[in-house]
Design an enzyme around this catalytic site. Structure first.
Site, mmCIF file in Angstrom:
data_model
loop_
_atom_site.group_PDB
_atom_site.id
_atom_site.type_symbol
_atom_site.label_atom_id
_atom_site.label_comp_id
_atom_site.label_asym_id
_atom_site.label_seq_id
_atom_site.Cartn_x
_atom_site.Cartn_y
_atom_site.Cartn_z
ATOM 1 N N GLY A 1 0.833 -1.102 -0.125
ATOM 2 C CA GLY A 1 0.178 0.052 0.045
ATOM 3 C C GLY A 1 0.985 1.330 0.051
ATOM 4 O O GLY A 1 2.066 1.336 0.822
ATOM 5 N N ARG B 1 0.740 -4.763 -5.591
ATOM 6 C CA ARG B 1 0.942 -5.930 -4.792
ATOM 7 C C ARG B 1 0.931 -7.201 -5.797
ATOM 8 O O ARG B 1 0.066 -7.417 -6.704
ATOM 9 C CB ARG B 1 -0.321 -6.231 -4.073
ATOM 10 C CG ARG B 1 -0.598 -5.280 -3.055
ATOM 11 C CD ARG B 1 -1.721 -5.542 -2.075
ATOM 12 N NE ARG B 1 -2.240 -4.451 -1.145
ATOM 13 C CZ ARG B 1 -1.910 -3.798 -0.312
ATOM 14 N NH1 ARG B 1 -0.593 -4.281 0.179
ATOM 15 N NH2 ARG B 1 -2.244 -2.755 0.153
ATOM 16 N N ASP C 1 5.539 -5.155 5.869
ATOM 17 C CA ASP C 1 5.931 -6.606 6.239
ATOM 18 C C ASP C 1 6.069 -7.495 5.099
ATOM 19 O O ASP C 1 6.702 -8.304 4.934
ATOM 20 C CB ASP C 1 5.089 -7.179 7.472
ATOM 21 C CG ASP C 1 3.495 -7.164 7.099
ATOM 22 O OD1 ASP C 1 3.245 -6.447 6.018
ATOM 23 O OD2 ASP C 1 2.805 -7.867 7.605
ATOM 24 N N THR D 1 4.658 2.142 5.462
ATOM 25 C CA THR D 1 3.438 1.488 5.527
ATOM 26 C C THR D 1 2.648 2.317 6.747
ATOM 27 O O THR D 1 3.069 2.832 7.542
ATOM 28 C CB THR D 1 3.312 0.039 5.887
ATOM 29 O OG1 THR D 1 2.085 -0.399 6.216
ATOM 30 C CG2 THR D 1 4.107 -0.332 7.136
ATOM 31 N N ASP E 1 0.549 1.262 8.246
ATOM 32 C CA ASP E 1 -0.111 0.342 9.371
ATOM 33 C C ASP E 1 0.841 0.230 10.678
ATOM 34 O O ASP E 1 0.338 0.118 11.904
ATOM 35 C CB ASP E 1 -0.098 -1.258 8.851
ATOM 36 C CG ASP E 1 -1.318 -1.426 7.919
ATOM 37 O OD1 ASP E 1 -2.399 -0.673 7.848
ATOM 38 O OD2 ASP E 1 -1.149 -2.394 7.222
ATOM 39 N N ASP F 1 3.140 -1.705 11.670
ATOM 40 C CA ASP F 1 3.026 -3.131 12.228
ATOM 41 C C ASP F 1 4.417 -4.066 12.006
ATOM 42 O O ASP F 1 4.115 -5.087 12.019
ATOM 43 C CB ASP F 1 1.727 -3.898 11.216
ATOM 44 C CG ASP F 1 2.023 -3.846 9.829
ATOM 45 O OD1 ASP F 1 2.803 -3.214 9.457
ATOM 46 O OD2 ASP F 1 1.429 -4.625 9.225
ATOM 47 N N ARG G 1 -25.640 11.205 18.737
ATOM 48 C CA ARG G 1 -25.821 9.603 18.097
ATOM 49 C C ARG G 1 -24.511 9.120 18.642
ATOM 50 O O ARG G 1 -23.455 9.685 19.362
ATOM 51 C CB ARG G 1 -25.604 10.163 16.608
ATOM 52 C CG ARG G 1 -26.847 10.240 15.991
ATOM 53 C CD ARG G 1 -26.495 10.429 14.445
ATOM 54 N NE ARG G 1 -27.728 10.807 13.701
ATOM 55 C CZ ARG G 1 -27.778 11.282 12.395
ATOM 56 N NH1 ARG G 1 -26.853 11.687 11.801
ATOM 57 N NH2 ARG G 1 -28.905 11.506 12.021
ATOM 58 N N ARG H 1 -4.543 -3.354 8.500
ATOM 59 C CA ARG H 1 -4.674 -4.862 8.304
ATOM 60 C C ARG H 1 -4.332 -5.783 9.487
ATOM 61 O O ARG H 1 -2.787 -5.614 9.845
ATOM 62 C CB ARG H 1 -4.102 -5.378 7.035
ATOM 63 C CG ARG H 1 -4.483 -6.709 6.747
ATOM 64 C CD ARG H 1 -4.151 -6.854 5.193
ATOM 65 N NE ARG H 1 -3.078 -6.256 4.895
ATOM 66 C CZ ARG H 1 -2.542 -6.324 3.453
ATOM 67 N NH1 ARG H 1 -3.318 -6.902 2.709
ATOM 68 N NH2 ARG H 1 -1.640 -5.547 3.217
ATOM 69 N N GLY I 1 -10.856 11.226 21.385
ATOM 70 C CA GLY I 1 -11.664 11.016 22.645
ATOM 71 C C GLY I 1 -12.795 10.070 22.416
ATOM 72 O O GLY I 1 -13.758 10.125 22.662
ATOM 73 N N LYS J 1 -23.726 10.836 29.203
ATOM 74 C CA LYS J 1 -23.253 11.035 28.039
ATOM 75 C C LYS J 1 -24.200 10.995 26.966
ATOM 76 O O LYS J 1 -25.055 9.964 27.010
ATOM 77 C CB LYS J 1 -22.082 10.012 27.844
ATOM 78 C CG LYS J 1 -21.113 10.490 26.822
ATOM 79 C CD LYS J 1 -19.933 9.454 27.327
ATOM 80 C CE LYS J 1 -18.870 9.519 25.889
ATOM 81 N NZ LYS J 1 -18.615 10.730 25.481
ATOM 82 N N SER K 1 -23.673 11.604 23.429
ATOM 83 C CA SER K 1 -23.365 11.160 22.180
ATOM 84 C C SER K 1 -21.835 10.198 22.347
ATOM 85 O O SER K 1 -21.280 10.438 23.419
ATOM 86 C CB SER K 1 -23.085 12.082 21.334
ATOM 87 O OG SER K 1 -22.002 13.010 21.680
#
Ligand SMILES: Nc1ncnc2c1ncn2[C@@H]1O[C@H](COP(=O)(O)OP(=O)(O)OP(=O)(O)O)[C@@H](O)[C@H]1O
Ligand SMILES: O=P(O)(O)OC[C@H]1O[C@](O)(CO)[C@@H](O)[C@@H]1O
Ligand SMILES: [Mg+2]
Length: 327
Positions: free
Chosen positions: A15, A76, A107, A130, A132, A134, A167, A176, A190, A218, A220
């Protein structure tokens, strides 16, 4: 003795991530600084297999430090996962007299690079690019800071609607199998709960938390969900909560690929610049089959086994404070 490196090729893979261009620029300029020839391979391993490479110079990377995406494009490649694909890539590189590779990716990219190194013993080095974050062995990957800031910006905007309409929003962020973007965008945004693959959160626990905060007045709430979590994606989790808890009007927003684009933050530009120079200096000093990393502000080189043998952990401190603050 290892033969002298004269011609280096750089590519981006997996990516795209904001800051990849800054890393390409640093690799190109550091190569030229050390009097090496530098080539760019288009579309990662796919371009390697298709012999799609060009010689670069200092001006080829002008005006890109601030740009998202990657001028070298990314891909990829299924074919590179096969021995035949990697053999073809090697033949092309050999014919072009390439004697070292710099990969910028995640990775998967490092895994492919390691296989290639084991088969052909060409010096290789990986720069972690990346969103990520990760990869163990580096505190940060290039693109993670920008992507997390983008997620926080989006969460802030969604908060306005959540507040105005009382909401509950489930916001899905990328990563991923990784909760890195989720945990920190959740804290910064938050969120009342952050659902990540590294930690089990049941629907019961989630409803209990929502109920507790509602009793605390609370009106929302925002729940940040990392893609690929054990309890499902944001849509699935929201559906399960909706079926059993009707206090809120519930909505889902999936941030998706907007997290991958945009101008890199100063942090990612500096990280990419440091790592790009470190990749070339490392290669020229004999580092191979390693990933450049940054640990406690210092550049490090970690070998493949060390990088891939452990999962990058979510900081316990981050998990702890997220819970303290969500009341
Ligand atoms: N086991 C493997 N063997 C050979 N090549 C691989 C292997 N795993 C990945 N690759 C190659 O690396 C490419 C990039 O890997 P992947 O798609 O997992 O992205 P990544 O580098 O992890 O980046 P990101 O996760 O940020 O998208 C793959 O498309 C494939 O060509
Ligand atoms: O849609 P694509 O390009 O396959 O990428 C999706 C994946 O790439 C990543 O964004 C990493 O770049 C992951 O978090 C995500 O799962
Ligand atoms: Mg990956």
């Amino acid at each position: 003795m290892t033969p002298e490196i004269k011609n280096i090729a750089v590519f981006t893979s997996g990516g795209d991530a904001p800051g990849m261009n800054a890393a390409v620029r640093a690799v190109v300029r550091a190569s030229i600084y050390y009097k090496k020839e530098i080539f760019g391979i288009y579309r990662g391993y796919e371009g390697m297999i298709e012999n799609d490479l060009v010689k670069l110079n200092a001006r080829s990377v002008s005006n890109i430090i601030q740009r998202g995406g990657t001028i070298l494009k990314s891909a990829r490649s299924k074919e590179f996962r096969t021995e035949e694909g990697r053999a073809q890539a090697y033949q092309h590189l050999k014919a072009r007299h390439i004697d070292a590779l710099v990969a910028i990716g995640g990775d998967g990219t490092f895994t492919g690079l390691h296989k290639f190194y084991e088969e052909y013993k060409m010096p290789v080095i990986c720069i972690p690019g990346t969103i990520d974050n990760d990869l163990a062995g580096t505190d940060y990957t290039i693109g993670y800071d920008t992507a997390t800031n983008t997620a926080v910006d989006a969460i802030d905007k969604i908060r306005d609607t959540a507040l105005s309409h009382n909401r509950l929003f489930f916001i899905e962020v990328m990563g991923r199998d990784s909760g890195q973007i989720a945990i920190n965008s959740g804290i910064a945004g938050g969120a009342v709960a952050i659902i990540i693959p590294e930690e089990e959160t049941t629907i019961d626990q989630l409803i209990e938390k929502l109920d507790e905060t509602a009793r605390n007045n609370k009106k929302s709430s925002l729940v940040v969900v990392a893609e690929g979590g054990k309890s499902g994606n944001a849509l699935e989790i929201a559906q399960q909560v909706k079926e059993r808890y009707s206090y809120y009007d519930t909505k889902v927003t999936i941030l998706g690929h907007l997290q991958r684009g945009g101008a890199p933050t100063y942090f990612d530009r500096v990280l990419a610049s440091r790592m790009g120079v470190a990749a070339i200096e490392g290669l020229l000093q004999g580092e191979t089959d390693v990933m450049v990393g940054i640990q406690n502000g210092k550049i490090v080189y970690n070998d493949f086994e060390l990088t891939m043998s452990k999962e990058k952990e979510i900081e316990a401190e981050a998990l702890r404070i997220a819970k303290i603050l969500a009341i």
